[in-house]
Design a protein around this motif. Sequence first.
Motif, short mmCIF file in Angstrom:
data_model
loop_
_atom_site.label_atom_id
_atom_site.label_comp_id
_atom_site.label_asym_id
_atom_site.label_seq_id
_atom_site.Cartn_x
_atom_site.Cartn_y
_atom_site.Cartn_z
N ASN A 182 1.96 14.70 -13.34
CA ASN A 182 1.14 15.49 -12.43
C ASN A 182 0.00 16.21 -13.15
OD1 ASN A 182 2.35 15.42 -9.60
ND2 ASN A 182 4.14 15.70 -10.90
N SER A 183 -0.25 15.86 -14.42
CA SER A 183 -1.33 16.51 -15.18
C SER A 183 -2.41 15.48 -15.50
CB SER A 183 -0.76 17.11 -16.46
OG SER A 183 0.30 18.00 -16.16
N GLN A 184 -3.65 15.94 -15.49
CA GLN A 184 -4.78 15.03 -15.73
C GLN A 184 -4.87 14.63 -17.20
OE1 GLN A 184 -6.62 14.00 -13.22
NE2 GLN A 184 -6.42 15.53 -11.61
N GLU A 185 -4.41 15.52 -18.09
CA GLU A 185 -4.55 15.26 -19.53
C GLU A 185 -3.19 14.91 -20.15
OE1 GLU A 185 -6.36 19.18 -20.30
OE2 GLU A 185 -6.87 18.64 -18.24
N ASP A 186 -3.24 14.47 -21.41
CA ASP A 186 -2.00 14.26 -22.15
C ASP A 186 -1.46 15.64 -22.53
OD1 ASP A 186 -2.21 11.57 -21.98
OD2 ASP A 186 -3.08 11.29 -23.98
N ILE A 187 -0.24 15.93 -22.14
CA ILE A 187 0.32 17.23 -22.45
C ILE A 187 1.04 17.18 -23.79
CG2 ILE A 187 0.54 17.69 -19.97
CD1 ILE A 187 3.61 17.46 -20.34
N GLN A 188 1.41 18.35 -24.31
CA GLN A 188 2.12 18.41 -25.59
C GLN A 188 3.39 17.55 -25.50
OE1 GLN A 188 0.83 20.94 -23.90
NE2 GLN A 188 0.58 22.79 -25.13
N PRO A 189 3.66 16.75 -26.57
CA PRO A 189 4.87 15.92 -26.54
C PRO A 189 6.13 16.72 -26.90
CG PRO A 189 3.67 15.53 -28.56
CD PRO A 189 2.88 16.56 -27.81
N ASN A 190 6.23 17.91 -26.36
CA ASN A 190 7.37 18.79 -26.63
C ASN A 190 8.01 19.20 -25.30
OD1 ASN A 190 6.60 18.87 -29.40
ND2 ASN A 190 5.06 20.40 -28.88
N PRO A 191 9.28 19.58 -25.35
CA PRO A 191 9.97 19.92 -24.10
C PRO A 191 9.30 21.10 -23.38
CG PRO A 191 11.52 19.77 -25.93
CD PRO A 191 10.16 19.72 -26.52
N PRO A 192 9.52 21.19 -22.06
CA PRO A 192 9.03 22.37 -21.35
C PRO A 192 9.72 23.63 -21.84
CG PRO A 192 10.37 20.95 -19.92
CD PRO A 192 10.18 20.23 -21.20
N SER A 193 9.16 24.78 -21.50
CA SER A 193 9.72 26.06 -21.95
C SER A 193 11.06 26.34 -21.25
CB SER A 193 8.74 27.20 -21.62
OG SER A 193 8.71 27.44 -20.21
N SER A 194 11.81 27.26 -21.84
CA SER A 194 13.07 27.68 -21.20
C SER A 194 12.80 28.17 -19.79
CB SER A 194 13.72 28.80 -22.00
OG SER A 194 14.09 28.36 -23.28
N GLY A 195 11.64 28.79 -19.58
CA GLY A 195 11.29 29.30 -18.26
C GLY A 195 11.25 28.19 -17.22
N PHE A 196 10.54 27.12 -17.53
CA PHE A 196 10.44 26.00 -16.59
C PHE A 196 11.82 25.36 -16.38
CE2 PHE A 196 9.58 21.64 -15.23
CZ PHE A 196 8.66 21.85 -14.22
N ILE A 197 12.54 25.17 -17.45
CA ILE A 197 13.89 24.59 -17.36
C ILE A 197 14.76 25.45 -16.44
CG2 ILE A 197 15.99 24.11 -18.69
CD1 ILE A 197 14.11 23.47 -21.11
N GLY A 198 14.68 26.77 -16.62
CA GLY A 198 15.49 27.69 -15.81
C GLY A 198 15.13 27.64 -14.34
N ILE A 199 13.85 27.53 -14.05
CA ILE A 199 13.41 27.45 -12.65
C ILE A 199 14.01 26.21 -11.99
CG2 ILE A 199 11.41 27.11 -11.13
CD1 ILE A 199 9.77 28.73 -13.28
N ILE A 200 13.96 25.09 -12.68
CA ILE A 200 14.47 23.85 -12.08
C ILE A 200 16.00 23.88 -11.96
CG2 ILE A 200 14.47 21.32 -12.20
CD1 ILE A 200 11.66 22.67 -11.77
N VAL A 201 16.67 24.45 -12.97
CA VAL A 201 18.13 24.60 -12.85
C VAL A 201 18.44 25.40 -11.59
CG1 VAL A 201 20.16 25.73 -13.87
CG2 VAL A 201 18.64 24.38 -15.32
N MET A 202 17.72 26.50 -11.36
CA MET A 202 18.03 27.35 -10.21
C MET A 202 17.62 26.71 -8.89
SD MET A 202 19.76 29.38 -11.78
CE MET A 202 20.36 30.62 -10.62
N MET A 203 16.62 25.84 -8.89
CA MET A 203 16.28 25.12 -7.66
C MET A 203 17.43 24.19 -7.26
SD MET A 203 12.22 24.47 -8.24
CE MET A 203 11.86 23.63 -6.70
N THR A 204 18.27 23.84 -8.24
CA THR A 204 19.44 23.02 -7.97
C THR A 204 20.62 23.87 -7.47
OG1 THR A 204 18.69 21.66 -9.81
CG2 THR A 204 20.90 21.22 -9.00
#
Length: 277
Positions: A182-204
């Motif tokens: 969903n991004s126009q550019e090449d993003i960093q080849p590193n995992p998302p932040s704990s914040g993003f991970i936590g948001i998705i865990v809680m959406m579950t």
Amino acid sequence: RAGLDGKQILCQLKEKARLRTLDGSEEPFSSLGWGRLVPPQALEKLPGAPFKTCAVVASAGAILNSMLGKEIDSHDAVVRFNAAPTESYERDVGRKTTIRIMNSQILTDARHNFSDSPLYRNVSLVAWDPAPYTADLYQWFQSPDYNLFTPYETRRKASPSQHFYVLHPAFIWSLWDVIQSNSQEDIQPNPPSSGFIGIIVMMTLCDEVDVYEYIPSVRQTSLCHYYEGYFDNACTLGAYHPLLYEKTLIRRMSRATEEDLKRKGKATLPGFHTVTC
Ligand code: NCC
């Protein structure tokens, strides 16, 4: 290229980002007896889950003077990250913690005192470590970024009733794939932040998720964390993590008012099970 709208991104995440924790059924973990080491009930079956309302509290300095504590505590479950404290910051961040999501540095860096600090007691814990993109579990087990496996085993054996999970690297990288696509550019080849991970865990785990000061409010500041006097804009905008891209994605899915976003740094997201795709 026309981008996906918020609903389409939600549906993409719901389909592709299936929450997964290590369950001990795969090698090398099965031979190490992790089938009996991990909690018997899945993370989705945490006591009280599915929660009606959840709050995810980013550790940003901008939450200082927000007076959001009471609002945050009014949620059924509250998520915090890494070493973020509540003590002496209750007025702004609240006092309740249900789940703490931690990167592997917390379990291994002696300064965090994982084995003894009360921050990591009486809450459910979720840990993760940046594995290779291939999610080859052998390779990861041999050379994790920080060796979380040993402290995980130690804590599970010492406190078997504490809900404590390790996220599966395939889950982490599935999140990265959705951010990249969903991004126009090449993003960093590193995992998302704990914040993003936590948001998705809680959406579950939740019917609705309110995220605080992840997307910066009018209080945006270079103060990295609300709990220490360290200044760096990269904490908010990203360097190692593709933070800017993660935040753009959350912003696109948010149903919060413009006013809540500005004043509270609040984004509101629906739980996946409430979304019909
Ligand atoms: O800083 P950190 O994250 O612990 O923050 C938790 C989550 O809050 C959001 N955040 C934080 C600060 C800020 N100004 N804006 C924000 O939006 C982010 O979503 C962030 O994920 C991590 O993601 O695990 C991270 O952990 C720290 C550090 O390892 C821990 O705090 C333990 O000391 C990382 N910093 C370093 O490694 C130096 C950070 O890059 C990411």
